[in-house]
Design a protein around this motif. Structure first.
Motif, PDB file in Angstrom:
ATOM      1  N   ASP A 167       0.373   7.139   5.833  1.00 51.28           N
ATOM      2  CA  ASP A 167      -1.003   6.127   5.880  1.00 51.28           C
ATOM      3  C   ASP A 167      -0.705   4.895   6.322  1.00 51.28           C
ATOM      4  O   ASP A 167      -1.389   3.862   6.872  1.00 51.28           O
ATOM      5  CB  ASP A 167      -1.546   6.287   4.503  1.00 51.28           C
ATOM      6  N   SER A 223       0.223   3.923  -1.679  1.00 50.45           N
ATOM      7  CA  SER A 223      -0.123   4.430  -0.180  1.00 50.45           C
ATOM      8  C   SER A 223       1.130   5.353   0.061  1.00 50.45           C
ATOM      9  O   SER A 223       2.234   5.176  -0.499  1.00 50.45           O
ATOM     10  CB  SER A 223      -0.495   3.199   0.804  1.00 50.45           C
ATOM     11  N   VAL A 227      -2.348  -2.158   5.020  1.00 47.16           N
ATOM     12  CA  VAL A 227      -1.429  -1.459   4.186  1.00 47.16           C
ATOM     13  C   VAL A 227      -0.318  -1.817   4.295  1.00 47.16           C
ATOM     14  O   VAL A 227       0.223  -1.860   5.677  1.00 47.16           O
ATOM     15  CB  VAL A 227      -1.668   0.110   4.143  1.00 47.16           C
TER      16      VAL A 227
END
Length: 260
Positions: free
Chosen positions: A71, A67, A57
């Protein structure tokens, strides 16, 4: 959360080195620190030991709205220092965001959603351009730190950057302040370096930090080991200079971390 963009449209001036080592120094003094790698080259991520295969990510996902900041953040080997890594995918976001209505505020709104107290301070390592990625960083930031290489063309580039800051203040972020200019790659053996340093200080006065970052082999070696120079060799001249710079930065920040 205090937000500082580290930007200069000129490449090779020490932006990423400054971001990594300043973030490390702040974390070492007790600040819960987040470093956002907003450069598609991903050098800040590499310099903190985040392997490409571990960047599941990234900042691309944040700008794409896929996102949250919380996170996407992942811990580093430095206590109290987290990073949101970048990959080359980020280079495509400039094109993809052109048709998005709030394209200049994507990062700002993502950071607004961070729960209070998650981090004390956020550093944003910008790419060497004045494109949409840097614009997002400057719109999201409270203040701007400019690494400035001690060479002839530095002042010309600085002038362009300061003009951009004024336009951003007028259109997107009226509260954006210049935290300071940090002179980098200082070589005392070169008389031109001294002249550029003197010219910058004469032009900008107290905006320029007293601490000067020297040319130092250990600063260049550290990223290849996935470590900040402050960890790789805390006694080298480059590390000592960044520790001094961190003290100056802290002195210029609000005394209460919650103030921002």
């Amino acid at each position: 959360m205090i937000r500082i963009a580290i930007a200069n449209q000129k490449g090779g001036v020490g932006k990423t080195t400054t971001a990594i080592n300043l973030a490390t120094a702040l974390a070492a003094t007790g600040w819960r620190t987040l470093l956002i790698d907003l450069d598609p080259q991903g050098n800040a991520s590499t310099g903190l030991g985040i392997a490409t295969t571990s960047r599941d990510v990234t900042t691309y996902d944040i700008l794409a709205g896929e996102s949250s900041v919380v996170d996407a953040a992942q811990p580093t080997r430095i206590p109290r220092l987290d990073i949101i890594p970048a990959t080359v995918d980020l280079s495509g976001s400039e094109v993809e965001l052109v048709s998005v209505e709030d394209r200049t505020h994507r990062l700002d709104r993502a950071l607004d959603d961070v729960p209070a107290g998650q981090w004390d301070i956020c550093l944003i390592d910008c790419p060497p351009s004045l494109g949409l990625l840097t614009l997002n960083a400057l719109t999201a930031a409270n203040s701007l730190l400019v690494p400035l290489q001690c060479e002839f063309f530095a002042l010309e580039g600085l002038s362009q950057l300061l003009q951009t800051v004024e336009r951003i203040r007028a259109r997107f972020n009226p509260d954006l302040a210049i935290l300071g200019v940090a002179l980098t790659m200082f070589d005392r053996r070169n008389r031109l370096t001294d002249q550029v340093s003197a010219d910058v200080r004469e032009c900008l006065g107290p905006v320029v930090f007293d601490s000067v970052i020297p040319r130092n082999v250990r600063l260049s070696e550290a990223p290849s080991h996935g470590l900040p120079a402050l960890v790789y060799d805390h006694r080298c001249s480059g590390s000592v200079a960044y520790i001094a710079l961190a003290r100056e930065v802290i002195a210029r920040l609000p005394s209460l971390r919650q103030a921002a």
